[in-house]
Enzyme design. Structure first.
Site, short mmCIF file in Angstrom:
data_model
loop_
_atom_site.label_atom_id
_atom_site.label_comp_id
_atom_site.label_asym_id
_atom_site.label_seq_id
_atom_site.Cartn_x
_atom_site.Cartn_y
_atom_site.Cartn_z
CB THR A 81 -36.50 177.01 -48.30
OG1 THR A 81 -35.83 177.66 -49.37
CG2 THR A 81 -35.67 175.81 -47.87
CE LYS A 97 -32.62 176.80 -50.25
NZ LYS A 97 -31.85 177.92 -50.73
CE LYS A 112 -37.22 177.60 -43.87
NZ LYS A 112 -37.78 178.50 -44.86
P1 NAD Z 1 -39.48 187.13 -45.70
O1 NAD Z 1 -39.87 186.87 -44.30
O2 NAD Z 1 -38.74 188.37 -46.05
O3 NAD Z 1 -40.77 187.06 -46.64
C1 NAD Z 1 -41.87 186.22 -46.43
C2 NAD Z 1 -43.12 187.06 -46.63
O4 NAD Z 1 -44.25 186.21 -46.54
C3 NAD Z 1 -43.28 188.16 -45.57
O5 NAD Z 1 -43.34 189.41 -46.21
C4 NAD Z 1 -44.58 187.78 -44.87
O6 NAD Z 1 -45.35 188.92 -44.47
C5 NAD Z 1 -45.28 186.99 -45.94
N1 NAD Z 1 -46.33 186.11 -45.44
C6 NAD Z 1 -46.26 185.24 -44.41
N2 NAD Z 1 -47.43 184.60 -44.27
C7 NAD Z 1 -48.25 185.07 -45.24
C8 NAD Z 1 -49.58 184.80 -45.61
N3 NAD Z 1 -50.34 183.90 -44.94
N4 NAD Z 1 -50.12 185.49 -46.65
C9 NAD Z 1 -49.38 186.41 -47.31
N5 NAD Z 1 -48.11 186.70 -47.01
C10 NAD Z 1 -47.55 186.04 -45.98
O7 NAD Z 1 -38.62 185.84 -46.15
P2 NAD Z 1 -37.69 185.70 -47.45
O8 NAD Z 1 -36.30 186.02 -47.09
O9 NAD Z 1 -38.35 186.38 -48.60
O10 NAD Z 1 -37.75 184.11 -47.65
C11 NAD Z 1 -38.87 183.46 -48.22
C12 NAD Z 1 -38.51 182.00 -48.44
O11 NAD Z 1 -37.36 181.93 -49.31
C13 NAD Z 1 -38.13 181.25 -47.17
O12 NAD Z 1 -38.67 179.96 -47.23
C14 NAD Z 1 -36.61 181.24 -47.20
O13 NAD Z 1 -36.07 180.13 -46.51
C15 NAD Z 1 -36.35 181.14 -48.68
N6 NAD Z 1 -35.05 181.65 -49.13
C16 NAD Z 1 -34.56 182.84 -48.66
C17 NAD Z 1 -33.33 183.29 -49.10
C18 NAD Z 1 -32.76 184.61 -48.60
O14 NAD Z 1 -31.56 184.85 -48.81
N7 NAD Z 1 -33.56 185.48 -48.00
C19 NAD Z 1 -32.60 182.56 -50.05
C20 NAD Z 1 -33.14 181.38 -50.54
C21 NAD Z 1 -34.37 180.93 -50.08
#
Ligand code: NAD
Length: 294
Positions: A91, A166, A241
């Site tokens: 997102t 979204k 966010k």
């Molecule tokens: P998270 O922080 O658990 O996962 C993100 C991952 O990306 C981490 O494991 C981090 O180490 C990795 N990362 C960051 N930079 C990196 C790079 N340069 N190379 C490789 N890996 C890298 O976050 P999440 O909860 O999985 O959310 C991910 C996205 O999904 C966000 O944009 C969030 O807004 C969106 N989202 C989350 C939810 C939720 O309920 N968690 C729901 C809908 C959307």
């Protein structure tokens, strides 16, 4: 079987990638976090470049816009195979999504922005909703892959329109949750039992998802976070966010979204009150001047 490079194996990306492995695809994953990479059931890559180099489809699930810009510019574009389909499920802001998509096109790639809703539960169950921006033929290419991770897949228009859908949806959600919380807070002051308000409003014109599926007061909806001390779920931090992304888009598009602005302000105050890791429905506590469930 499709060969897929998956970057970002966090709370969402981890279970999404696991569903692709379960569906029989060859998935090569990478995450900067060793713990996230270790937990991944597919093939583990030593770098983002290694994850994408043989992939027909590249999927990213990263925290925010700057991560997406740099991962594509530094690792995906220089290393992905010619003709690979690129799908960003993070997102992020609409402008960055459109800029990365334009950069992809300049390098000869086809790209989709495909953010999701449904949370970590939906990611694990493979029931996410995907909102997909980009060209129609790329969408048709992506659909069978996305169907292994989600239940509802909607093509929302050209590049960036997945992100637009979204943030509009989440702005509605953020505002409606506050409205429901205020309703229950007022009911309490008026001596009206929460269950009675639920019984009426869930069948009346106040009905909405924040009330009937995610009821912010304990009792009426047993599966809601309010019954487990507001453990997320979807954190207040993540809602903030998304509301800030909506405000950024509204400013750029000169759209008046006064309630969206007020909602962003209230979730920001929740964050300042130390409540950012609670579920966003803990707004029910905040509007009553409380900081913790007890
Ligand atoms: P998270 O922080 O658990 O996962 C993100 C991952 O990306 C981490 O494991 C981090 O180490 C990795 N990362 C960051 N930079 C990196 C790079 N340069 N190379 C490789 N890996 C890298 O976050 P999440 O909860 O999985 O959310 C991910 C996205 O999904 C966000 O944009 C969030 O807004 C969106 N989202 C989350 C939810 C939720 O309920 N968690 C729901 C809908 C959307």
């Amino acid at each position: 079987m499709t060969s897929i490079g998956f970057i970002g194996l966090g709370n969402m990306g981890g279970p999404m990638a696991a569903n692709l492995v379960k569906a029989g695809h060859k998935v090569v994953g990478f995450d900067l976090s060793k713990a996230a990479l270790d937990a991944f059931a597919g093939e583990k890559a030593a770098s983002a470049a290694a994850a994408v180099k043989d992939a027909e489809v590249v999927i990213t699930m990263l925290p925010a816009g700057p991560h997406v810009s740099s991962v594509y510019a530094d690792h995906v574009f220089p290393n992905a195979r010619k003709g690979a389909l690129l799908i960003d499920c993070s997102t992020i802001d609409v402008e960055t999504a459109r800029a990365v998509s334009r950069a992809a096109a300049e390098k000869g790639f086809t790209m989709l922005d495909a953010p999701v809703s449904g949370g970590t539960g939906g990611a694990a169950a493979g029931t996410l909703t995907f909102m997909v921006g980009g060209e129609a033929n790329a969408f048709e290419r992506a659909r069978p892959i996305l169907e292994k991770m989600g239940k509802t897949i909607v093509h929302t228009g050209p590049a960036g329109n997945g992100q637009a859908a979204k943030i509009c949806n989440n702005m509605i959600l953020g505002i409606s949750m506050i409205a429901v919380c205020e309703g229950f807070a007022l009911a309490e002051k008026l001596g009206l039992d929460a269950q009675k308000l639920f019984d009426v409003s869930s069948k009346s014109s106040g009905q909405c998802w924040s009330l009937t599926t995610y009821c912010p007061v304990p009792g009426p909806v047993p599966s809601a976070p309010s019954n487990r001390g507001y453990q997320p779920g979807f954190t207040a931090e993540m809602m903030l966010k998304d509301l800030r992304l909506a405000q950024q888009a509204a400013a750029a598009a000169k759209a008046a979204t006064p309630l969206g602005a007020a909602a962003a302000g209230l979730y920001a105050l929740m964050e300042e009150a130390g409540m950012s890791k609670l579920d966003f429905s803990a707004m029910a506590l905040f509007v009553k001047g409380k900081r913790t469930p007890d």
